[in-house]
Enzyme design. Structure first.
Site, PDB file in Angstrom:
ATOM      1  N   ASP A  40      -6.762  -1.358  -4.521  1.00 50.13           N
ATOM      2  CA  ASP A  40      -8.026  -1.016  -3.700  1.00 50.13           C
ATOM      3  C   ASP A  40      -8.993  -0.011  -4.274  1.00 50.13           C
ATOM      4  O   ASP A  40     -10.200  -0.178  -4.183  1.00 50.13           O
ATOM      5  CB  ASP A  40      -7.466  -0.525  -2.390  1.00 50.13           C
ATOM      6  CG  ASP A  40      -6.470  -1.460  -1.797  1.00 50.13           C
ATOM      7  OD1 ASP A  40      -6.766  -2.670  -1.821  1.00 50.13           O
ATOM      8  OD2 ASP A  40      -5.699  -1.094  -0.813  1.00 50.13           O
ATOM      9  N   ASP A  63       0.789  -1.164   0.001  1.00 51.22           N
ATOM     10  CA  ASP A  63       0.195   0.034  -0.031  1.00 51.22           C
ATOM     11  C   ASP A  63       0.942   1.300  -0.213  1.00 51.22           C
ATOM     12  O   ASP A  63       1.879   1.162   0.453  1.00 51.22           O
ATOM     13  CB  ASP A  63      -1.009   0.032   1.245  1.00 51.22           C
ATOM     14  CG  ASP A  63      -2.150  -0.867   1.042  1.00 51.22           C
ATOM     15  OD1 ASP A  63      -2.485  -1.430   0.030  1.00 51.22           O
ATOM     16  OD2 ASP A  63      -2.626  -1.394   2.221  1.00 51.22           O
TER      17      ASP A  63
END
EC number: 3.4.23.36
Length: 164
Positions: free
Chosen positions: A140, A118
């Site tokens: 995401d 991330d």
């Protein structure tokens, strides 16, 4: 282009874009060495290794936990692929493609690194306090966009014409 081909294309574009962005940030840009990179007053690039699932839930770096998360992901991708193959609208099919591509992208991370890569962080400062959103990645974003498109298609989309 048939809806199924559009969905497959959406999955492939999502997967490639997600993986290229992560590889570039890890290896080309060397985000790990740079630390936090301020892009705008409300957006930073920051490396975060997510060993859990969405929003950092179920954090556990044990091998059994990681295998269980991968098994759930594989089952989910298979179920979504079956749904996509049976979908009647282009929007729903493309939305499912976004979700599948994002899920596979994060799955590749888990296999390659033992965690999901991330890197995107939105934040805002109000009254001297900084409020952060969860660190996320392009996979995401695709998953959230896919879910939103599925909801739109389900509640507000035009029903498919029935064959005579």
């Amino acid at each position: 282009m048939t809806p199924l081909r559009a969905g497959i294309l959406a999955a492939l574009v999502t997967l490639v874009t997600d993986q290229v962005s992560k590889l570039w940030l890890l290896n080309g840009f060397d985000l790990a060495r740079r630390g936090v990179v301020k892009v705008t007053p409300f957006f930073d690039l920051v490396l975060a290794w997510n060993i859990g699932i969405s929003f950092g839930w179920l954090q556990n770096d044990g091998q059994a936990a990681q295998l269980a998360l991968m098994a759930v992901k594989v089952i989910a991708v298979i179920a979504l692929a079956i749904w996509m193959a049976r979908s009647q609208t282009r929007l729903a099919t493309m939305a499912l493609g976004l979700i599948i591509g994002g899920a596979i992208g994060n799955g590749i991370d888990r296999l390659a690194y033992g965690a999901v890569v991330d890197f995107a962080l939105f934040h805002i400062e109000i009254g001297g306090n900084t409020y952060n959103w969860y660190v996320f990645n392009l996979a995401d974003v695709a998953i959230v966009a896919g879910v939103a498109a599925l909801l739109y298609d389900s509640f507000l989309g035009v029903p498919a014409a029935k064959a005579p």
